[in-house]
Design an enzyme around this catalytic site. Structure first.
Site, mmCIF file in Angstrom:
data_model
loop_
_atom_site.group_PDB
_atom_site.id
_atom_site.type_symbol
_atom_site.label_atom_id
_atom_site.label_comp_id
_atom_site.label_asym_id
_atom_site.label_seq_id
_atom_site.Cartn_x
_atom_site.Cartn_y
_atom_site.Cartn_z
ATOM 1 N N LYS A 95 5.694 98.572 86.276
ATOM 2 C CA LYS A 95 5.017 97.504 85.523
ATOM 3 C C LYS A 95 5.219 97.603 84.010
ATOM 4 C CE LYS A 95 1.175 98.463 87.975
ATOM 5 N NZ LYS A 95 1.673 98.880 89.274
ATOM 6 N N ALA A 113 1.995 94.428 95.520
ATOM 7 C CA ALA A 113 2.959 95.092 96.421
ATOM 8 C C ALA A 113 3.800 94.023 97.121
ATOM 9 C CB ALA A 113 2.249 96.012 97.401
ATOM 10 N N GLY A 149 -6.599 110.357 99.504
ATOM 11 C CA GLY A 149 -5.351 109.900 98.888
ATOM 12 C C GLY A 149 -5.360 108.437 98.514
ATOM 13 N N ASP A 205 -4.448 99.186 85.125
ATOM 14 C CA ASP A 205 -3.439 98.752 86.096
ATOM 15 C C ASP A 205 -3.627 97.265 86.432
ATOM 16 O OD1 ASP A 205 -1.257 99.431 88.022
ATOM 17 O OD2 ASP A 205 -2.797 98.817 89.479
ATOM 18 N N LYS A 243 -1.231 93.938 85.563
ATOM 19 C CA LYS A 243 -0.831 92.975 86.587
ATOM 20 C C LYS A 243 -1.198 91.555 86.176
ATOM 21 C CE LYS A 243 -1.207 96.288 90.410
ATOM 22 N NZ LYS A 243 -2.010 96.727 91.583
#
Length: 786
Positions: free
Chosen positions: A545, A577, A630, A644, A648
């Site tokens: 990005k 994604a 995770g 983030d 976007k």
């Protein structure tokens, strides 16, 4: 007694004495002592004999043309032979001309016997030329063994002919037999002509009867090209063709091949070579019964005879068109739904007579159309590309497993042939792939590519080769290609430390038509090198990005580079994604819709956290649980800061043509200033400091009967720009309220969709992100190819 090979030489290969010498040299250097040879009449001899017959029927004086033909044949003998061989050939030739004069004087002229003379003269002369050099050679009149049932298409009596030929082969072992082409005999011994391209057909037929391993047709061209080299300078010789492709080319009127020539190959395991007797050292075309790796071949006829049947279209008409071939005629392309069929001009009279006789109707002939066709084992994949090249005057494209065929006005044939060749019949474009990043998503893409490389190669009609893998400190560059299934082992064994500028120069020098770099990193350093990559002519696919959300001036510079160099940059994987958000935005724009607002949850981590967070359990415990599974970045602040999502949203805004800097997108971080810059361990020790502000926020939402979500919003309404990322309380009926844990959601509002168009699905995960990278790669390849 089987022989190993049969060589066939046409009239152009025997046009003069030098040509005969060249043929002798070919037989001595390219063949074996027991090879069979089939020959046509020398030069234009057959045409001259036909002209003599026609002049005799008109009662013309034949003395001058007869003398000219005899002189031509005697000169060949004089230039090629000496001594007894010369005297013997001269005596036989003079006897033949005495008989020829008598035959031409008869009231019922024996046409076939006269037309057979040319092949007899060629066979005798070539055998004598070989014998003069001490080579065991003999001529053989094919009428002594090749027996056929006469008809429009004479049919060989194979078992009988094979036995007679076997007797002659046994009688003359280790001898080059030079056999007449074009002619055969019926069961009464009368001469039968095998018709157009009869010599080529007799060559493969005799080869089949003799049990040879292969047949070579020597002619004045090097073989089959992927277009007419007289029309296109960049037409390329095809070194191999499948029998199916060759047969389809022949049935579209190819001047090099004829359908009957290939019939014996279908029944026997024969390979056929087409070579030039003028340049025997050059590459040539091999027609194989098995697989062959050939390019699509464009074929064309500048003019055809289009026959219009003045009757109602129907199944009977379609069957009749199919039966033309049984009568020795070639239906190039038929349109039974329009009552029309195209044939070769020289077959128009016969085809018209047959249709009139069978249907009892009028047939109108149209000579204004030409034919353009494409032959390939993969013709179906090229149908769309071919169709898009057709103008309004083109007839509908007809397709079968091996060919695509259309008719166009004759004056358009050359132009359409050139455009189809450029678009559909070029050499496979070689595209080199560079993968930057071999971590979680990069390794997933590399593993996936190993599975679908061959499928992509077929679908795109292109060669995609993995040529480089760039890690953080080491790189592997292989101009010959990295085996995708073995990339890890090759990288571990052969990768070397690298300097980025030097690698870019090395990549730019690789021998590929196009290069595409897949940036599957989060590297700011690599994104800053995008201008150099573009200057090197390298296309880009980004899951990174950094460039798309970097300084506006840098972003605009990239867009300018792309436009100036006609390069492509796709970044579908940077937002959502694999979700088709960019495709949706493109579709809305193309439809004329006006986008008013985008809202969304663009983070799988924050989606999961706020789906589970209701204030009953401390927010920090949920964060630690997500980290343990995770679901967060190694440092959860990378997710909790909202940066983030901010990046976007900026990427989406710029995609819509809104010039924004990152800091112009209002950001509400979930990380207090006191925790923002701490070492990770200290942050985790004090993570409970997140709890109270979030508890207050969720309580406030509940007091209004709402739920808390972390969202992004871009509003373009009323020329007032609003771009923000942060907490938002939404009603239970809002799409965000029921968003499954971990999913992303985009809510697009526009003139056509005032209540919102929802795009939802997993917004993270190595497999779906790798698939998004792959989708962008295929999109770029399609543009490069089309």
């Amino acid at each position: 007694m089987a022989r190993s090979h049969l060589h066939k030489f046409g009239g152009s290969s025997l046009a003069d004495a030098d040509c005969y010498r060249r043929v002798v040299h070919i037989l001595l250097t390219q063949g074996q002592s027991d090879d069979l040879v089939v020959v046509s009449a020398a030069g234009k001899t057959t045409n001259t004999l036909i002209e003599l017959i026609e002049r005799a029927q008109r009662g013309d004086d034949l003395s001058a043309p007869l003398a000219a033909l005899q002189t031509f044949q005697l000169q060949l003998i004089a230039q090629l032979l000496i001594g007894d061989e010369a005297h013997s050939q001269q005596a036989q030739l003079n006897a033949d001309f005495a008989r020829l004069g008598q035959w031409l004087a008869e009231s019922d002229i024996p046409r076939n016997r006269i037309q057979a003379l040319g092949e007899c003269w060629s066979a005798r002369l070539l055998a004598a030329a070989l014998r003069q050099l001490g080579v065991a050679a003999a001529s053989l009149d094919s009428r002594e063994f090749l027996t056929v049932t006469p008809g429009i298409t004479p049919q060989p009596i194979e078992a009988y002919s094979r036995d007679l030929l076997e007797q002659r082969l046994v009688a003359q072992p280790n001898t080059r037999l030079v056999i007449t082409g074009y002619i055969a005999a019926d069961e009464q011994g009368d001469t039968v002509l095998l018709g157009r391209n009869g010599s080529d057909y007799s060559a493969t037929l005799i080869g089949s009867l003799a049990g040879v391993e292969g047949v070579t047709i020597w002619t004045d061209v090097e073989g089959v090209f992927n277009a007419d080299p007289n029309l296109l300078d960049d037409a390329r010789l095809q070194t191999t063709l499948t029998l199916g492709e060759a047969d389809r080319l022949a049935r579209l009127g190819s001047p090099v091949l004829h359908p009957r020539t290939l019939q014996p190959l279908k029944q026997n395991a024969l390979n056929l070579n087409v070579r030039s007797s003028y340049t025997p050292e050059r590459p040539y075309t091999r027609i194989l019964a098995g697989d062959a790796d050939a390019e699509p071949v464009v074929t064309s006829l500048s003019r055809v005879a289009l026959l219009h049947c003045e009757t109602a279209p129907g199944p009977e008409l379609a069957r009749l068109f199919e039966q033309l071939e049984q009568q020795g005629l070639t239906a190039l392309v038929s349109y039974p739904e329009r009552g029309a069929v195209a044939v070769l001009e020289e077959q128009a009279d016969a085809a018209e007579a047959l249709l009139k006789s069978a249907l009892g109707i009028q047939v109108r002939r149209d000579l204004s159309q030409g034919l353009v066709g494409l032959v390939s084992r993969n013709a179906g994949r090229l149908r769309g590309a071919f169709s898009r090249l057709l103008g309004r005057q083109a007839w509908p494209l007809k397709a079968d497993p091996f060919a695509l065929v259309t008719l166009v006005p004759a004056e358009q044939v050359a132009d359409l042939t050139a455009r189809v060749h450029r678009r559909c019949a070029g050499a496979r474009k070689r595209i080199g792939l560079i993968v930057a990043g071999k971590g979680n998503i990069g390794s997933a893409w590399l593993d996936q590519f190993a599975g679908y490389q061959s499928r992509i190669r077929q679908d795109l009609e292109a060669e995609l080769t993995l040529v480089a893998i760039l890690g953080q400190e080491q790189a592997l560059v292989q101009s010959g290609g990295i085996v995708p299934g073995q990339w890890q082992a090759q990288f571990d064994a052969q990768a070397k430390p690298y300097e980025l500028d030097a690698v870019i120069r090395e990549l730019a020098a690789l021998p590929f038509d196009e290069l595409v770099l897949l940036d599957i990193t989060a590297s700011a350093r690599l994104s800053l090198a995008y201008p150099k990559l573009l200057e090197a002519g390298i296309h880009l696919v980004s899951a990174n990005k950094q460039a798309g959300s970097g300084p506006l001036a840098f972003y605009q510079q990239l867009k300018q580079h792309l436009a100036e160099r006609h390069l492509y940059w796709r970044y579908n994987a940077t937002v959502g994604a694999g979700l088709p958000i960019f495709y949706a935005l493109d579709d809305l724009r193309r439809s004329g819709d006006q986008l008013q607002r985008i809202d969304g949850v663009f983070s799988g981590t924050l989606s999961w956290l706020f789906h589970h967070y209701d204030g009953q359990r401390p927010f920090s415990e949920l964060v630690l649980a997500a980290k343990a599974e995770g679901l967060t970045e190694p440092d959860p602040r990378d997710d909790l800061s909202g940066v983030d999502m901010q990046r976007k949203l900026l990427i989406l805004a710029r995609e819509l043509g809104v010039d924004l800097e990152l800091e112009e997108v209002a950001l509400e971080s979930l990380v207090p200033e006191s925790l923002k810059d701490l070492p990770l361990e200290q942050f985790l020790n004090r993570i409970n400091e997140l709890d109270q502000p979030l508890a207050d926020a969720v309580a406030g939402a509940e007091a209004e009967g709402k739920v808390l979500r972390y969202t992004a919003a871009l509003s373009l309404e009323a020329d007032k720009l609003v771009a923000r990322v942060g907490l938002e309380a939404v009603t239970p009926e809002h799409p965000f309220a029921s968003l499954p844990a971990g999913d992303n959601q985009f809510l697009l509002r526009s003139d056509y969709y005032p209540d919102g168009l929802v795009i939802q699905g997993p917004g993270a995960g190595r497999a779906v992100t790798a698939a998004a990278v792959q989708s962008d790669l295929v999109a770029i390849c399609r543009r490069l190819l089309h």
